[in-house]
Motif scaffolding. Structure first.
Motif, PDB file in Angstrom:
ATOM      1  N   LYS A  41       0.836  -1.209   0.000  1.00 44.23           N
ATOM      2  CA  LYS A  41       0.000   0.000   0.000  1.00 44.23           C
ATOM      3  C   LYS A  41       0.870   1.258   0.000  1.00 44.23           C
ATOM      4  CE  LYS A  41      -3.993  -2.105   2.248  1.00 44.23           C
ATOM      5  NZ  LYS A  41      -4.782  -2.188   3.498  1.00 44.23           N
ATOM      6  N   SER A  44       2.367   1.654  -3.453  1.00 43.52           N
ATOM      7  CA  SER A  44       1.338   2.102  -4.389  1.00 43.52           C
ATOM      8  C   SER A  44       1.090   3.602  -4.245  1.00 43.52           C
ATOM      9  CB  SER A  44       0.050   1.313  -4.152  1.00 43.52           C
ATOM     10  OG  SER A  44      -0.969   1.753  -5.011  1.00 43.52           O
ATOM     11  N   ARG A  45       0.975   4.063  -2.997  1.00 43.78           N
ATOM     12  CA  ARG A  45       0.735   5.494  -2.768  1.00 43.78           C
ATOM     13  C   ARG A  45       1.925   6.334  -3.236  1.00 43.78           C
ATOM     14  NH1 ARG A  45      -1.620   3.459   2.256  1.00 43.78           N
ATOM     15  NH2 ARG A  45       0.358   3.933   3.296  1.00 43.78           N
ATOM     16  N   LYS A  48       1.906   6.449  -7.036  1.00 40.23           N
ATOM     17  CA  LYS A  48       0.814   7.313  -7.494  1.00 40.23           C
ATOM     18  C   LYS A  48       1.186   8.785  -7.328  1.00 40.23           C
ATOM     19  CE  LYS A  48      -4.145   7.920  -7.219  1.00 40.23           C
ATOM     20  NZ  LYS A  48      -5.407   7.344  -6.763  1.00 40.23           N
ATOM     21  N   SER A  63       3.841  -7.751  -5.119  1.00 44.59           N
ATOM     22  CA  SER A  63       2.638  -7.203  -4.479  1.00 44.59           C
ATOM     23  C   SER A  63       1.444  -8.014  -4.956  1.00 44.59           C
ATOM     24  CB  SER A  63       2.483  -5.720  -4.824  1.00 44.59           C
ATOM     25  OG  SER A  63       3.592  -4.992  -4.364  1.00 44.59           O
ATOM     26  N   ILE A  68      -4.376  -4.693  -3.889  1.00 51.11           N
ATOM     27  CA  ILE A  68      -3.333  -3.798  -4.411  1.00 51.11           C
ATOM     28  C   ILE A  68      -3.519  -3.596  -5.907  1.00 51.11           C
ATOM     29  CG2 ILE A  68      -0.849  -3.517  -4.807  1.00 51.11           C
ATOM     30  CD1 ILE A  68      -1.811  -3.002  -1.908  1.00 51.11           C
ATOM     31  N   HIS A  69      -3.831  -4.668  -6.628  1.00 54.06           N
ATOM     32  CA  HIS A  69      -4.066  -4.535  -8.070  1.00 54.06           C
ATOM     33  C   HIS A  69      -5.199  -3.534  -8.314  1.00 54.06           C
ATOM     34  CE1 HIS A  69      -2.667  -8.980  -8.081  1.00 54.06           C
ATOM     35  NE2 HIS A  69      -1.637  -8.157  -7.988  1.00 54.06           N
ATOM     36  N   ASN A  72      -4.018   0.046  -7.455  1.00 54.98           N
ATOM     37  CA  ASN A  72      -3.139   0.569  -8.497  1.00 54.98           C
ATOM     38  C   ASN A  72      -3.919   1.003  -9.731  1.00 54.98           C
ATOM     39  OD1 ASN A  72      -0.906   0.095  -6.909  1.00 54.98           O
ATOM     40  ND2 ASN A  72      -0.387  -1.835  -7.888  1.00 54.98           N
ATOM     41  N   THR A  75      -4.888   4.573 -10.489  1.00 57.89           N
ATOM     42  CA  THR A  75      -3.879   5.530 -10.925  1.00 57.89           C
ATOM     43  C   THR A  75      -3.985   5.731 -12.427  1.00 57.89           C
ATOM     44  OG1 THR A  75      -2.397   4.809  -9.161  1.00 57.89           O
ATOM     45  CG2 THR A  75      -1.393   6.002 -10.985  1.00 57.89           C
ATOM     46  N   TYR A  78      -1.984   3.750 -15.501  1.00 58.81           N
ATOM     47  CA  TYR A  78      -1.395   2.552 -14.880  1.00 58.81           C
ATOM     48  C   TYR A  78      -1.377   1.402 -15.873  1.00 58.81           C
ATOM     49  CZ  TYR A  78      -1.089  -1.565 -11.878  1.00 58.81           C
ATOM     50  OH  TYR A  78      -0.721  -2.764 -11.310  1.00 58.81           O
ATOM     51  N   GLU A  80      -0.309  -2.635 -15.821  1.00 61.27           N
ATOM     52  CA  GLU A  80       0.087  -3.758 -14.972  1.00 61.27           C
ATOM     53  C   GLU A  80       0.732  -4.849 -15.814  1.00 61.27           C
ATOM     54  OE1 GLU A  80      -2.488  -5.124 -11.609  1.00 61.27           O
ATOM     55  OE2 GLU A  80      -2.758  -6.821 -12.978  1.00 61.27           O
TER      56      GLU A  80
END
Length: 155
Positions: A41, A44-45, A48, A63, A68-69, A72, A75, A78, A80
């Motif tokens: 987390k 991720s923050r 971002k 992760s 979390i996916h 994310n 954002t 993003y 992945e």
């Protein structure tokens, strides 16, 4: 290798690696699932925040949590990429003695040993790694995909 490719194309991504971040934050967080989720987390923050300031951010972490996916994906821009490798290859490679202790016993709090990963449900790209092939994956193709993905989603 993807970070190096971006740099060779004149771009300057920020690369956040999970191991480096643990060292930088001098975290006393453990490797159990709850600690991994808390750190994911934070990562991720941080990513971002940097992305919101216009930076290209590449995050390399384990992760493997659906929450979390989903976080994310909130954002903008993003992308992945799920990097997969078969478990036997990872354990055979065993860099940094992640899977086995010096006495040969299995380590605890390791994704793939006693922590089950939550495989991404719909990554934008899945890349299979073959540790026996130093050219795996095709970085040029991955660069074209990620660059194209960002360009397409900015318009």
């Amino acid at each position: 290798r993807l970070v190096e490719k971006y740099r060779s194309e004149g771009l300057t991504p920020i690369h956040l690696d999970g191991d480096d971040l643990r060292f930088i934050f001098e975290t006393d967080q453990k490797y159990d699932s709850a600690s991994r989720l808390n750190l994911a987390k934070v990562y991720s923050r941080l990513a971002k925040l940097l992305a919101s300031q216009g930076h290209l951010v590449i995050v390399s972490t384990i992760s493997m949590f659906h929450v979390i996916h989903e976080l994310n994906r909130q954002t903008e821009f993003y992308c992945e990429i799920y990097i997969e490798s078969d478990e036997s290859s990872l354990k055979r490679r065993n860099n940094r003695s992640v899977y086995k202790n010096s006495d040969g016993s299995e380590t605890n709090d390791v994704v793939g040993n006693d922590i089950s990963p939550e495989i991404p449900i719909s990554p934008h790209r899945t890349v299979s790694i073959n540790f026996d092939n130093p050219l795996s994956p095709d970085i040029d193709e991955l660069f074209i995909f990620t660059f194209g993905f960002m360009s397409k989603n900015r318009s």
